[in-house]
Design a protein around this motif. Structure first.
Motif, PDB file in Angstrom:
ATOM      1  N   GLU A  69     -43.358  71.911  34.916  1.00 50.51           N
ATOM      2  CA  GLU A  69     -44.536  71.980  34.054  1.00 50.51           C
ATOM      3  C   GLU A  69     -45.436  70.753  34.189  1.00 50.51           C
ATOM      4  O   GLU A  69     -46.653  70.864  34.096  1.00 50.51           O
ATOM      5  CB  GLU A  69     -44.105  72.172  32.594  1.00 50.51           C
ATOM      6  CG  GLU A  69     -43.390  73.502  32.372  1.00 50.51           C
ATOM      7  CD  GLU A  69     -42.790  73.635  30.986  1.00 50.51           C
ATOM      8  OE1 GLU A  69     -43.034  72.764  30.117  1.00 50.51           O
ATOM      9  OE2 GLU A  69     -42.053  74.622  30.774  1.00 50.51           O
ATOM     10  N   GLN A  70     -44.821  69.589  34.377  1.00 51.16           N
ATOM     11  CA  GLN A  70     -45.602  68.367  34.512  1.00 51.16           C
ATOM     12  C   GLN A  70     -45.799  67.971  35.972  1.00 51.16           C
ATOM     13  O   GLN A  70     -46.439  66.970  36.271  1.00 51.16           O
ATOM     14  CB  GLN A  70     -44.933  67.232  33.747  1.00 51.16           C
ATOM     15  CG  GLN A  70     -44.820  67.503  32.257  1.00 51.16           C
ATOM     16  CD  GLN A  70     -44.050  66.424  31.528  1.00 51.16           C
ATOM     17  OE1 GLN A  70     -43.950  65.295  31.977  1.00 51.16           O
ATOM     18  NE2 GLN A  70     -43.472  66.783  30.385  1.00 51.16           N
ATOM     19  N   HIS A  71     -45.203  68.738  36.887  1.00 53.86           N
ATOM     20  CA  HIS A  71     -45.352  68.554  38.336  1.00 53.86           C
ATOM     21  C   HIS A  71     -44.960  67.154  38.797  1.00 53.86           C
ATOM     22  O   HIS A  71     -45.599  66.580  39.672  1.00 53.86           O
ATOM     23  CB  HIS A  71     -46.774  68.890  38.775  1.00 53.86           C
ATOM     24  CG  HIS A  71     -47.228  70.233  38.293  1.00 53.86           C
ATOM     25  ND1 HIS A  71     -46.740  71.414  38.809  1.00 53.86           N
ATOM     26  CD2 HIS A  71     -48.088  70.589  37.307  1.00 53.86           C
ATOM     27  CE1 HIS A  71     -47.294  72.432  38.179  1.00 53.86           C
ATOM     28  NE2 HIS A  71     -48.122  71.968  37.254  1.00 53.86           N
ATOM     29  N   MET A  72     -43.906  66.634  38.184  1.00 55.94           N
ATOM     30  CA  MET A  72     -43.420  65.311  38.565  1.00 55.94           C
ATOM     31  C   MET A  72     -42.439  65.438  39.720  1.00 55.94           C
ATOM     32  O   MET A  72     -41.710  66.421  39.832  1.00 55.94           O
ATOM     33  CB  MET A  72     -42.734  64.636  37.373  1.00 55.94           C
ATOM     34  CG  MET A  72     -43.672  64.311  36.236  1.00 55.94           C
ATOM     35  SD  MET A  72     -42.821  63.618  34.793  1.00 55.94           S
ATOM     36  CE  MET A  72     -42.280  62.059  35.457  1.00 55.94           C
ATOM     37  N   LYS A  73     -42.432  64.427  40.577  1.00 53.33           N
ATOM     38  CA  LYS A  73     -41.482  64.387  41.686  1.00 53.33           C
ATOM     39  C   LYS A  73     -40.127  63.933  41.160  1.00 53.33           C
ATOM     40  O   LYS A  73     -40.028  63.268  40.129  1.00 53.33           O
ATOM     41  CB  LYS A  73     -41.977  63.436  42.764  1.00 53.33           C
ATOM     42  CG  LYS A  73     -43.268  63.922  43.399  1.00 53.33           C
ATOM     43  CD  LYS A  73     -43.725  62.998  44.482  1.00 53.33           C
ATOM     44  CE  LYS A  73     -45.020  63.557  45.069  1.00 53.33           C
ATOM     45  NZ  LYS A  73     -45.518  62.754  46.159  1.00 53.33           N
TER      46      LYS A  73
END
Length: 75
Positions: free
Chosen positions: A30-34
C-alpha cells in the motif's frame, strides 16, 4: 469474480495475519516501500521482511485458490 470481491478477500486475509506481518504487507503493497526501507523503519532484518511477505502472499494465494475452487464447484 469481480475486482471488488478479490480486494475484499485480500483485505480479510490480511486482517487475520499477525500484526507484524500485516504491517509489513501494507508497507510493501500500500505504501510501496522497498524491503530494505521496511526493515530499517521497523528495526528488523531485510530477510525477516522478505519472509513475512512470502508468507503473506502465500496465504493470499491459498485464499484465492480456495475461493476459485468454491466458485467453480458451483458452476
Amino acid at each position: 469474480l469481480e475486482e471488488k470481491d478479490l480486494r475484499l478477500l485480500v483485505e480479510m486475509v490480511v486482517e487475520n495475519m499477525p500484526l507484524q506481518r500485516q504491517k509489513i504487507y501494507r508497507m510493501s503493497r500500500e505504501q510501496h516501500m522497498k524491503n530494505e526501507e521496511i526493515a530499517i523503519r521497523l528495526g528488523i532484518k531485510k530477510k525477516t521482511v522478505e519472509n513475512h511477505l512470502n508468507i503473506a502472499l502465500n496465504e493470499i494465494r491459498k485464499a484465492i485458490c480456495l475461493l476459485l475452487l468454491i466458485v467453480l464447484d458451483w458452476v
